[in-house]
Design an enzyme around this catalytic site. Structure first.
Site, short mmCIF file in Angstrom:
data_model
loop_
_atom_site.label_atom_id
_atom_site.label_comp_id
_atom_site.label_asym_id
_atom_site.label_seq_id
_atom_site.Cartn_x
_atom_site.Cartn_y
_atom_site.Cartn_z
N MET A 11 0.85 -1.10 -0.02
CA MET A 11 0.42 0.37 -0.31
C MET A 11 0.93 1.04 0.03
SD MET A 11 -2.71 -1.13 2.91
CE MET A 11 -2.37 -2.20 3.92
N CYS A 93 -2.13 -1.71 -10.32
CA CYS A 93 -2.04 0.44 -9.38
C CYS A 93 -2.98 0.66 -10.42
CB CYS A 93 -1.01 0.21 -8.76
SG CYS A 93 -0.58 2.28 -9.06
N ARG A 227 -6.45 -2.47 3.44
CA ARG A 227 -6.27 -1.17 4.06
C ARG A 227 -7.23 -1.67 5.45
NH1 ARG A 227 -11.12 0.80 1.48
NH2 ARG A 227 -11.40 -0.95 0.33
#
Length: 329
Positions: A11, A93, A227
């Site tokens: 991330m 991405c 996340r």
């Protein structure tokens, strides 16, 4: 053999070496990933800053972004020489930066180029070379594109692919929106495992806890959490017992903080500012009385000149530290 049964996603701006050291205190077996690093940065940049990591982080994988086979393979060789356990190619991405560089999710449109890249990487390193992709991009039909992409990867010698179970929209959605707006299609990823039983298929996207993880493991080889592992990191504390068959005591949140303090102190002696580390631990007490006071104290005080680990100790005194709900599997 490297275990990918459970991992924390790469991330950007989040999974730096300080975050990875912190997560390792929660789980010894979870595979950790770096932020994506471009191949050109690895070749021409400050390698120690970009690639340096702590031995305690193992198992740890390096994720690369790039589209030139010679460049990416050279970056992979450099990463392997640094001691990473795996080199992963980013094919997912959707940021403007990767679009201008013709890598990341753009590569979903060029599977043959991806094949050439991973083949060059495999020749350059002895550690595993893996791929992380999306279901597709833009107007592509995932049920057509994803099986064809996986077949091309298989033919190129790739044995492990992580699939973010969303499409990426290169136009019209921001990178942040691309993480939440395109609908999830877990079922398609599960189907891919049935269609490619000889490949290791890892699922990623929107997975919040170990209950969801265990449910996915009925269908695929591994789960990558993103996340949730950053925002509510204590969800990882039972991973070793529940997912890897360990039987060991579960540390409390306070135990984790106290174990992190010597590392923070050591890093400060090397010039790392306290807030560069404490920003990663803000979510540790999520859902616990005092969590807001913990976050506020760290956010307001860790950035002050001369702030030391006493700031963390003060913040810890503001929260309840309940005993873990379980102590072994």
């Amino acid at each position: 053999m490297l275990e990918r049964r459970f991992s924390v996603a790469p991330m950007m701006d989040w999974t730096d070496r300080h975050e990875r050291f912190f997560l390792r205190l929660l789980s010894a077996r979870t595979l950790l990933y770096t932020e994506m690093v471009t191949s050109m940065a690895v070749i021409h940049g400050d390698r120690e800053r970009l690639l340096g990591f702590n031995p305690e982080e193992h198992p740890v994988a390096l994720q690369l972004g790039g589209s030139e086979p010679d460049e990416v393979s050279e970056a992979a060789r450099i990463g392997a020489d640094f001691g990473y356990d795996e080199i992963n190619l980013n094919v997912g991405c959707p940021s403007d930066r990767v679009q201008s560089g013709r890598f990341g999710a753009c590569l979903m449109k060029e599977p043959e180029l991806v094949a050439r890249i991973v083949e060059a990487m495999q020749k350059a390193v002895s550690v595993p070379v893996t791929v992380k992709c999306r279901l597709g991009v833009d107007e592509q039909e995932p049920r057509e594109v994803l099986p064809a992409f996986l077949e091309t990867m298989k033919e190129a010698g790739v044995t492990s692919v992580t699939v973010h179970a969303r499409k990426a929209w290169l136009k019209g959605l921001s990178p942040k929106e691309n993480r939440t707006v395109p609908p999830l299609d877990y079922g398609l990823v599960h189907e891919m495992k049935r269609a490619f039983p000889e490949m290791e298929i890892i699922i990623n996207g929107g997975i919040r806890d170990l209950d969801e993880t265990a449910a996915h493991l009925e269908h695929v080889d591994g789960v990558m959490m993103g996340r949730a592992a950053y925002e509510t990191p204590y969800v990882l504390v039972e991973a070793d017992n529940r997912l890897f068959g360990e039987k060991k005591p579960i540390p409390s949140r306070g135990d984790i903080v106290r174990a992190f303090l010597p590392y923070a102190h050591s890093q400060q002696s090397k010039g790392v500012p306290l807030h560069a580390m404490t920003r990663h631990i803000l979510g540790l007490f999520q859902g616990v009385p005092g969590a807001r006071a913990w976050r506020r104290h760290l956010s307001e005080n860790a950035v002050k000149p001369g702030a030391g680990i006493e700031v963390v100790e003060e913040a810890l005194s503001l929260v309840d530290d309940p005993a873990p709900a379980m102590t072994e599997a």
